[in-house]
Design a protein around this motif. Structure first.
Motif, PDB file in Angstrom:
ATOM      1  N   ALA A 205       0.839  -1.206   0.000  1.00  0.00           N
ATOM      2  CA  ALA A 205       0.000   0.000   0.000  1.00  0.00           C
ATOM      3  C   ALA A 205       0.872   1.254   0.000  1.00  0.00           C
ATOM      4  O   ALA A 205       0.511   2.275  -0.594  1.00  0.00           O
ATOM      5  CB  ALA A 205      -0.936  -0.003   1.203  1.00  0.00           C
ATOM      6  N   THR A 208       2.016   1.806  -3.519  1.00  0.00           N
ATOM      7  CA  THR A 208       0.882   2.315  -4.294  1.00  0.00           C
ATOM      8  C   THR A 208       0.671   3.806  -4.032  1.00  0.00           C
ATOM      9  O   THR A 208       0.500   4.604  -4.962  1.00  0.00           O
ATOM     10  CB  THR A 208      -0.396   1.536  -3.938  1.00  0.00           C
ATOM     11  N   ASN A 313     -13.994  10.604   0.535  1.00  0.00           N
ATOM     12  CA  ASN A 313     -13.835   9.157   0.394  1.00  0.00           C
ATOM     13  C   ASN A 313     -12.501   8.926  -0.316  1.00  0.00           C
ATOM     14  O   ASN A 313     -12.348   9.247  -1.489  1.00  0.00           O
ATOM     15  CB  ASN A 313     -14.994   8.572  -0.415  1.00  0.00           C
ATOM     16  N   ILE A 314     -11.523   8.381   0.413  1.00  0.00           N
ATOM     17  CA  ILE A 314     -10.158   8.265  -0.100  1.00  0.00           C
ATOM     18  C   ILE A 314      -9.793   6.797  -0.313  1.00  0.00           C
ATOM     19  O   ILE A 314      -9.849   5.989   0.623  1.00  0.00           O
ATOM     20  CB  ILE A 314      -9.134   8.902   0.860  1.00  0.00           C
ATOM     21  N   LYS A 315      -9.413   6.460  -1.547  1.00  0.00           N
ATOM     22  CA  LYS A 315      -8.892   5.137  -1.885  1.00  0.00           C
ATOM     23  C   LYS A 315      -7.634   5.322  -2.716  1.00  0.00           C
ATOM     24  O   LYS A 315      -7.370   6.415  -3.226  1.00  0.00           O
ATOM     25  CB  LYS A 315      -9.951   4.338  -2.652  1.00  0.00           C
ATOM     26  N   PRO A 316      -6.805   4.260  -2.863  1.00  0.00           N
ATOM     27  CA  PRO A 316      -5.542   4.428  -3.598  1.00  0.00           C
ATOM     28  C   PRO A 316      -5.706   4.942  -5.022  1.00  0.00           C
ATOM     29  O   PRO A 316      -4.890   5.719  -5.512  1.00  0.00           O
ATOM     30  CB  PRO A 316      -4.947   3.015  -3.601  1.00  0.00           C
ATOM     31  N   THR A 317      -6.770   4.533  -5.720  1.00  0.00           N
ATOM     32  CA  THR A 317      -6.917   4.902  -7.129  1.00  0.00           C
ATOM     33  C   THR A 317      -8.064   5.863  -7.404  1.00  0.00           C
ATOM     34  O   THR A 317      -8.282   6.240  -8.550  1.00  0.00           O
ATOM     35  CB  THR A 317      -7.114   3.641  -7.994  1.00  0.00           C
ATOM     36  N   LYS A 319     -10.387   9.267  -5.424  1.00  0.00           N
ATOM     37  CA  LYS A 319     -10.696  10.125  -4.287  1.00  0.00           C
ATOM     38  C   LYS A 319     -11.876  11.013  -4.683  1.00  0.00           C
ATOM     39  O   LYS A 319     -11.920  11.511  -5.811  1.00  0.00           O
ATOM     40  CB  LYS A 319      -9.491  11.001  -3.914  1.00  0.00           C
ATOM     41  N   MET A 338      -9.004  10.391 -10.061  1.00  0.00           N
ATOM     42  CA  MET A 338      -8.823   8.947 -10.259  1.00  0.00           C
ATOM     43  C   MET A 338      -7.673   8.685 -11.204  1.00  0.00           C
ATOM     44  O   MET A 338      -7.287   9.540 -12.003  1.00  0.00           O
ATOM     45  CB  MET A 338     -10.112   8.307 -10.781  1.00  0.00           C
TER      46      MET A 338
END
Length: 339
Positions: A205, A208, A313-317, A319, A338
């Protein structure tokens, strides 16, 4: 046989601007590294030919990525002679990178329509590589040759030259910006991105996140606008038509592809932009998704303007964050970043 043409490789490098490079003797670890890089947005990756039986690792790695991450373009670096180039080309390498320029390697790559990125250290070497048909040349070792100043000097009399440095490229905005300000088409980044401590800790992670950050710095260094435009409008079901019916209408009427997700349908074609149709919350005004090049900077920009935001809302790929208040017509708006 390569799955990507050299035109596709050149175009993708110019599009993303960042090429991670690494060597790993353990095939399973190499797979994890590539997965982590790809999850962060790296779509062109160089596996360097530096260890004993590196070709065996590469053979297993490229076969795995063909199925697990078919959009990732994997090539091989540190190739100095035509025999080694031929070996990796027959294993499916999509491009060949050298720390030096070898005309025989250029010939075999041209014969098989494989992109070749030779290492160059002088203006004469750059010119000779271009005569061999090399669309993008590698400046190596970048820092020892003079860093961004060397690139600027090369491009001053030859602005058509496309240069990609490795060696001396670090994971910081200031360093990345200095290279792009000098006129590079992309940068190759090794140990500063594919860090040994993150691999040892199996912190995939972390790799990433660092990849995504470096790509965001590349976009910022290139001067991409912060608010890039409308990514999609979001429609809602009504008492007259449900979400699936609306999505299928767009698909049938315009030939759009319909893709169902957990909470919505997306319809799109091969051009830019999409339409999202939400499954729930009927009879609402639409929402608008604004695409941003740097999520954090966009958030700070809106806050400085007095715009209130909800919880992001935060994700690796991907936001996203909704504005607290709608536009004057009552439509909700959210930011979207994205890979």
């Amino acid at each position: 046989m390569a799955r990507f043409s050299r035109l596709q490789v050149w175009s993708k490098i110019e599009e993303v601007g960042l090429i991670p490079l690494f060597y790993e003797a353990n095939p399973e670890v190499a797979k994890k590294v590539c997965e982590a890089l790809a999850a962060g947005g790296a779509k062109v990756i160089e596996f360097t030919n530096r260890g004993d039986r590196a070709f065996e690792v590469f053979r297993e790695l490229i076969g795995y990525l063909d199925k697990a991450a078919p959009d990732v373009i994997l090539g091989v670096g540190s190739v100095l002679d035509p025999a080694t180039a031929g070996l990796f080309i027959n294993l499916g390498a999509n491009f060949i990178v050298g720390s030096v320029t070898n005309p025989e390697v250029a010939k075999i790559c041209n014969r098989r329509k494989i992109a070749y990125f030779p290492g160059c250290g002088t203006a004469s070497e750059v010119s000779a590589a271009e005569e061999l048909g090399c669309e993008i040349v590698k400046v190596f070792p970048g820092s020892q040759l003079g860093g961004p100043g060397f690139v600027k000097a090369i491009k001053a009399p030859c602005p058509w030259s496309k240069v990609m440095p490795t060696g001396g490229v670090s994971a910081s905005y200031e360093n990345i910006k200095s290279w792009f300000d000098a006129g590079v088409v992309g940068v190759g980044m090794g140990s500063d991105l594919v860090r040994a401590d993150l691999i040892k800790a199996e912190d995939w992670a972390g790799i990433t996140a660092l990849t995504a950050q470096c790509l965001a710095w590349v976009r910022q260094a290139r001067g991409q606008k912060l608010f890039r435009g409308v990514e999609h409008p979001g429609l809602y079901p009504t008492s007259q038509a449900g979400a699936q019916e609306i999505a299928e209408w767009y698909g049938k009427t315009f030939g759009f592809k319909v893709q169902e997700g957990n909470s919505s349908f997306f319809v799109s074609s091969d051009g830019p932009g999409r339409i999202e149709i939400m499954k729930k919350e009927p009879d609402r005004p639409c929402h608008i998704a604004i695409l941003v090049s740097n999520f954090e900077l966009a958030v700070e920009d809106l806050k400085a303007k007095g715009v209130e935001l909800l919880e992001p809302n935060i994700k690796p790929t991907i936001k996203s964050v909704y504005l607290k208040n709608p536009d004057p017509a009552g439509n909700t708006v959210h930011l979207l970043w994205m890979l």
